[in-house]
Design a protein around this motif. Sequence first.
Motif, PDB file in Angstrom:
ATOM      1  N   MET A 112       0.839  -1.178  -0.060  1.00  0.00           N
ATOM      2  CA  MET A 112       0.315  -0.024   0.072  1.00  0.00           C
ATOM      3  C   MET A 112       0.903   1.260  -0.048  1.00  0.00           C
ATOM      4  O   MET A 112       0.687   2.248  -0.649  1.00  0.00           O
ATOM      5  CB  MET A 112      -0.874  -0.145   1.244  1.00  0.00           C
ATOM      6  CG  MET A 112      -2.225  -1.058   1.256  1.00  0.00           C
ATOM      7  SD  MET A 112      -2.760  -1.423   2.567  1.00  0.00           S
ATOM      8  CE  MET A 112      -3.858   0.314   2.880  1.00  0.00           C
ATOM      9  N   ARG A 113       1.689   1.365   0.867  1.00  0.00           N
ATOM     10  CA  ARG A 113       3.044   2.353   0.860  1.00  0.00           C
ATOM     11  C   ARG A 113       3.442   2.443  -0.555  1.00  0.00           C
ATOM     12  O   ARG A 113       3.561   3.828  -0.740  1.00  0.00           O
ATOM     13  CB  ARG A 113       4.025   2.213   2.031  1.00  0.00           C
ATOM     14  CG  ARG A 113       3.224   2.131   3.437  1.00  0.00           C
ATOM     15  CD  ARG A 113       4.533   2.563   4.390  1.00  0.00           C
ATOM     16  NE  ARG A 113       5.449   1.342   4.484  1.00  0.00           N
ATOM     17  CZ  ARG A 113       5.463  -0.059   5.030  1.00  0.00           C
ATOM     18  NH1 ARG A 113       4.259  -0.119   5.791  1.00  0.00           N
ATOM     19  NH2 ARG A 113       6.329  -0.717   5.069  1.00  0.00           N
ATOM     20  N   ASP A 114       3.789   1.530  -1.150  1.00  0.00           N
ATOM     21  CA  ASP A 114       4.519   1.563  -2.587  1.00  0.00           C
ATOM     22  C   ASP A 114       3.594   1.839  -3.749  1.00  0.00           C
ATOM     23  O   ASP A 114       3.794   2.739  -4.363  1.00  0.00           O
ATOM     24  CB  ASP A 114       5.376   0.514  -2.697  1.00  0.00           C
ATOM     25  CG  ASP A 114       6.590   0.384  -1.945  1.00  0.00           C
ATOM     26  OD1 ASP A 114       6.975   1.167  -1.190  1.00  0.00           O
ATOM     27  OD2 ASP A 114       7.171  -0.613  -1.805  1.00  0.00           O
ATOM     28  N   GLU A 115       2.399   1.397  -3.544  1.00  0.00           N
ATOM     29  CA  GLU A 115       1.610   1.125  -4.737  1.00  0.00           C
ATOM     30  C   GLU A 115       0.450   2.047  -4.665  1.00  0.00           C
ATOM     31  O   GLU A 115      -0.189   2.396  -5.690  1.00  0.00           O
ATOM     32  CB  GLU A 115       1.085  -0.376  -5.200  1.00  0.00           C
ATOM     33  CG  GLU A 115       2.292  -1.083  -5.487  1.00  0.00           C
ATOM     34  CD  GLU A 115       1.999  -2.587  -5.505  1.00  0.00           C
ATOM     35  OE1 GLU A 115       0.559  -2.791  -5.491  1.00  0.00           O
ATOM     36  OE2 GLU A 115       2.405  -3.643  -5.152  1.00  0.00           O
ATOM     37  N   ALA A 116      -0.135   2.468  -3.724  1.00  0.00           N
ATOM     38  CA  ALA A 116      -1.300   3.229  -3.293  1.00  0.00           C
ATOM     39  C   ALA A 116      -1.522   3.816  -1.848  1.00  0.00           C
ATOM     40  O   ALA A 116      -2.080   3.358  -1.065  1.00  0.00           O
ATOM     41  CB  ALA A 116      -2.499   2.012  -3.491  1.00  0.00           C
ATOM     42  N   PRO A 117      -0.480   4.840  -1.943  1.00  0.00           N
ATOM     43  CA  PRO A 117      -0.468   5.271  -0.702  1.00  0.00           C
ATOM     44  C   PRO A 117      -1.624   6.122  -0.070  1.00  0.00           C
ATOM     45  O   PRO A 117      -1.948   6.219   1.065  1.00  0.00           O
ATOM     46  CB  PRO A 117       0.472   6.608  -0.831  1.00  0.00           C
ATOM     47  CG  PRO A 117       0.769   6.541  -2.201  1.00  0.00           C
ATOM     48  CD  PRO A 117       0.454   5.337  -2.698  1.00  0.00           C
TER      49      PRO A 117
END
Length: 403
Positions: free
Chosen positions: A26-31
């Motif tokens: 989530m942090r990398d792909e969809a913050p």
Amino acid sequence: MTKAKLVFDPFSQDFFNGAYETYRRMRDEAPVYYNEEHDFYALTRHEDVAPGFKDFETYSSRYGVDLASIRNGLPTEAGPRMIIFMDPPEHRNMRSLLNKVFTPRAIQAQRQNVIDKVEKYISRLDPNGFDAVQEFTAPFPVEVITTMLGVPEEHAQQVRYWIDESLTREVGQVEIGEKAMQANVEQAMFYYELVAKRRAEPGNDLFTKLVEAELERENGEKDKLDDIEIAAFAALLGGAGAETVTKLLGNAVYVFGKNPDQWQRLQEDRSKIPAAVEELLRYEAPSQYQVRRAMKDVHLHGTTIPEGSPVFLIGGSANRDERAWTDPDTFDIDRDRTEAQNLGLGYGIHSCLGAALARLESSIALERLLDFMPRFEVDFGSCTRVQMQNVVGWKNVPVKVLK
């Protein structure tokens, strides 16, 4: 190879088991993550979550602090005044009143109470085999907080049952279940009766202090909490006071079992115990997220969160954010704690009211565990997780003390 679809579901086995790999994606792909099924957004990066905890004008608590409440539009103003359902200025006045009850002196006055409860349960443990959670980390914290409140000792474990039942969720269960609702009703009635008794017979406990305390309003007028409000606050305090330390110390036994070198380091230098507590709070915070309602459109990382949307502020992810911490997935009691704000006990106006008590209990318990089991092993294959709303931790951690 096609990458699996990114799904964060707070009512899934993935969350109950510690969703750290999901958080990383989530942090990398969809913050700014959007869940279509449950219609909510989630923030996972430290740079977004920490300010979010402080920005009550954007992320409000007034509409509830769980997905079901915000989604259903439940009017929290209709119920008793609860500090977790308040924004300033109402929150400031209530917090001011409660701060007078939770003074540093009042917390330190509980030291002997904590020592007594820790010793009571640790003295019963069989070094050849015991369940660290069911026999130690679950029963003693609830006795500490209920003793402070003024609950008779024989009712403490009943309170723990109500708390656990109220938080338990099955996979896919968003709304509160019938058993949980019943537990909440029984707990509220129990506390309401105790408050009435304290009005008639004051004692040296938190119930009496809350009965006597005056709440100052914005217009300068003063009034007092009524019995329902005190009972509701007692339920909130009892739940937080019991669950936080129970989960934190259950996590401690498990994590130190996985990292025996860290346990040895702590054994050799007991002055590191407070730092170990902070690292445990960072590494696997008992409370993983808080839910807020967006009070306006929020534009972040190329995504717009519409006004009125439920927003998950995932502190459990922010505490593992490699943008904020060095080697965040490594458990290290000697970590540089100045790197970032630890969100393990919240942050901003809704930071944990009982944080000092939680740290005191955890430090005393770790000290005594170091004495009791200088070396130990965990039966990791028999460990089981709890399934609870926003809470992550262990239900069973079987342990054997090594000679």
